[in-house]
Scaffold this motif. Structure first.
Motif, mmCIF file in Angstrom:
data_model
loop_
_atom_site.group_PDB
_atom_site.id
_atom_site.type_symbol
_atom_site.label_atom_id
_atom_site.label_comp_id
_atom_site.label_asym_id
_atom_site.label_seq_id
_atom_site.Cartn_x
_atom_site.Cartn_y
_atom_site.Cartn_z
ATOM 1 N N PRO A 1 26.403 41.219 35.073
ATOM 2 C CA PRO A 1 27.502 41.888 34.354
ATOM 3 C C PRO A 1 28.829 41.720 35.085
ATOM 4 O O PRO A 1 29.872 41.534 34.442
ATOM 5 C CB PRO A 1 27.057 43.354 34.329
ATOM 6 C CG PRO A 1 25.570 43.307 34.444
ATOM 7 C CD PRO A 1 25.251 42.118 35.306
ATOM 8 N N GLU A 2 28.790 41.717 36.412
ATOM 9 C CA GLU A 2 30.027 41.584 37.194
ATOM 10 C C GLU A 2 30.630 40.182 37.010
ATOM 11 O O GLU A 2 31.853 40.035 36.872
ATOM 12 C CB GLU A 2 29.755 41.849 38.680
ATOM 13 C CG GLU A 2 29.403 43.301 38.998
ATOM 14 C CD GLU A 2 27.960 43.692 38.622
ATOM 15 O OE1 GLU A 2 27.116 42.792 38.426
ATOM 16 O OE2 GLU A 2 27.694 44.904 38.521
ATOM 17 N N GLN A 3 29.785 39.174 37.025
ATOM 18 C CA GLN A 3 30.298 37.807 36.833
ATOM 19 C C GLN A 3 30.894 37.646 35.437
ATOM 20 O O GLN A 3 31.967 37.057 35.270
ATOM 21 C CB GLN A 3 29.171 36.780 37.043
ATOM 22 C CG GLN A 3 28.796 36.602 38.499
ATOM 23 C CD GLN A 3 27.547 35.746 38.664
ATOM 24 O OE1 GLN A 3 26.560 35.923 37.943
ATOM 25 N NE2 GLN A 3 27.579 34.827 39.615
ATOM 26 N N LEU A 4 30.188 38.185 34.432
ATOM 27 C CA LEU A 4 30.676 38.057 33.055
ATOM 28 C C LEU A 4 31.996 38.802 32.878
ATOM 29 O O LEU A 4 32.936 38.294 32.259
ATOM 30 C CB LEU A 4 29.636 38.599 32.073
ATOM 31 C CG LEU A 4 28.322 37.824 31.993
ATOM 32 C CD1 LEU A 4 27.333 38.567 31.106
ATOM 33 C CD2 LEU A 4 28.548 36.411 31.479
ATOM 34 N N THR A 5 32.056 40.000 33.439
ATOM 35 C CA THR A 5 33.277 40.804 33.301
ATOM 36 C C THR A 5 34.460 40.119 33.973
ATOM 37 O O THR A 5 35.548 40.004 33.386
ATOM 38 C CB THR A 5 33.055 42.200 33.928
ATOM 39 O OG1 THR A 5 31.944 42.803 33.289
ATOM 40 C CG2 THR A 5 34.280 43.083 33.755
ATOM 41 N N ALA A 6 34.238 39.646 35.199
ATOM 42 C CA ALA A 6 35.333 39.001 35.936
ATOM 43 C C ALA A 6 35.815 37.766 35.184
ATOM 44 O O ALA A 6 37.019 37.531 35.051
ATOM 45 C CB ALA A 6 34.860 38.624 37.340
ATOM 46 N N CYS A 7 34.878 36.967 34.689
ATOM 47 C CA CYS A 7 35.272 35.751 33.974
ATOM 48 C C CYS A 7 36.071 36.083 32.715
ATOM 49 O O CYS A 7 37.101 35.459 32.442
ATOM 50 C CB CYS A 7 34.051 34.920 33.602
ATOM 51 S SG CYS A 7 33.393 33.983 34.978
ATOM 52 N N LEU A 8 35.599 37.070 31.952
ATOM 53 C CA LEU A 8 36.301 37.347 30.686
ATOM 54 C C LEU A 8 37.693 37.914 30.917
ATOM 55 O O LEU A 8 38.614 37.620 30.144
ATOM 56 C CB LEU A 8 35.468 38.267 29.801
ATOM 57 C CG LEU A 8 34.399 37.522 29.003
ATOM 58 C CD1 LEU A 8 33.621 38.482 28.121
ATOM 59 C CD2 LEU A 8 34.999 36.409 28.142
ATOM 60 N N LEU A 9 37.863 38.685 31.982
ATOM 61 C CA LEU A 9 39.215 39.173 32.288
ATOM 62 C C LEU A 9 40.133 37.996 32.620
ATOM 63 O O LEU A 9 41.296 37.944 32.195
ATOM 64 C CB LEU A 9 39.168 40.183 33.435
ATOM 65 C CG LEU A 9 38.511 41.521 33.076
ATOM 66 C CD1 LEU A 9 38.331 42.389 34.317
ATOM 67 C CD2 LEU A 9 39.329 42.264 32.023
#
Ligand code: 5GP
Length: 138
Positions: free
Chosen positions: A58-66
């Motif tokens: 979830p952290e990787q996905l969140t960081a990428c989408l931001l």
């Protein structure tokens, strides 16, 4: 499927292969796609390893989408675009060719189709386009 530490984006992250870097923060890294399907086509990747969306945290996905959102605004401003296409492919059957999670960010104009894949950029032109995006980010 496991992560291959020698995939091309891992090598870019380690500085073993050059790239036209646009942006980085603690968690993500952004650079120009070497075979752009639109002027300003760039790639957002996490700095930590994962093959794609399917094994990402979830952290990787969140960081990428931001960062994708940030780059969407930057490429629209840099190319006076009317919209942005975001693409992300998972495993070979899903169209993925490089197995480190990445999001394609493509500025779009209503009357311009994406170019076909597989045409190498002129590096001078790629740098000029990167300069525009870096200026928009500044
Ligand atoms: P996908 O895995 O989503 O199908 O696409 C991989 C993308 O990486 C392609 O758009 C391709 O042009 C890009 N690409 C492949 N090798 C390199 C490289 O060495 N440098 C850069 N900057 N982009 C690359």
């Amino acid at each position: 499927m496991s992560y291959d530490n020698d995939n091309i984006f891992a090598k870019i992250l380690r500085g073993e292969i050059p790239c036209e870097k646009l942006f980085e923060d603690d968690d993500t890294f952004v650079f120009m796609d070497i075979m752009p399907r639109a002027d300003g086509h760039c790639l957002v990747i996490p700095k930590t390893p994962c093959r794609n969306m399917l094994d990402a945290s979830p952290e990787q996905l969140t960081a990428c989408l931001l960062t994708v959102q940030k780059m969407g605004h930057a490429v629209m401003a840099a190319f006076d675009a009317e919209g942005v296409t975001v693409q992300q492919f998972n495993e070979t059957a899903g169209g993925q060719e490089v197995f480190h999670l990445h999001y394609h960010v493509l500025p779009r104009h209503a009357d311009l189709k994406l170019r076909p894949p597989g045409t190498m950029a002129d590096f001078g032109v790629l740098k000029e386009q990167a300069d525009k995006i870096r200026a928009a980010l500044a």
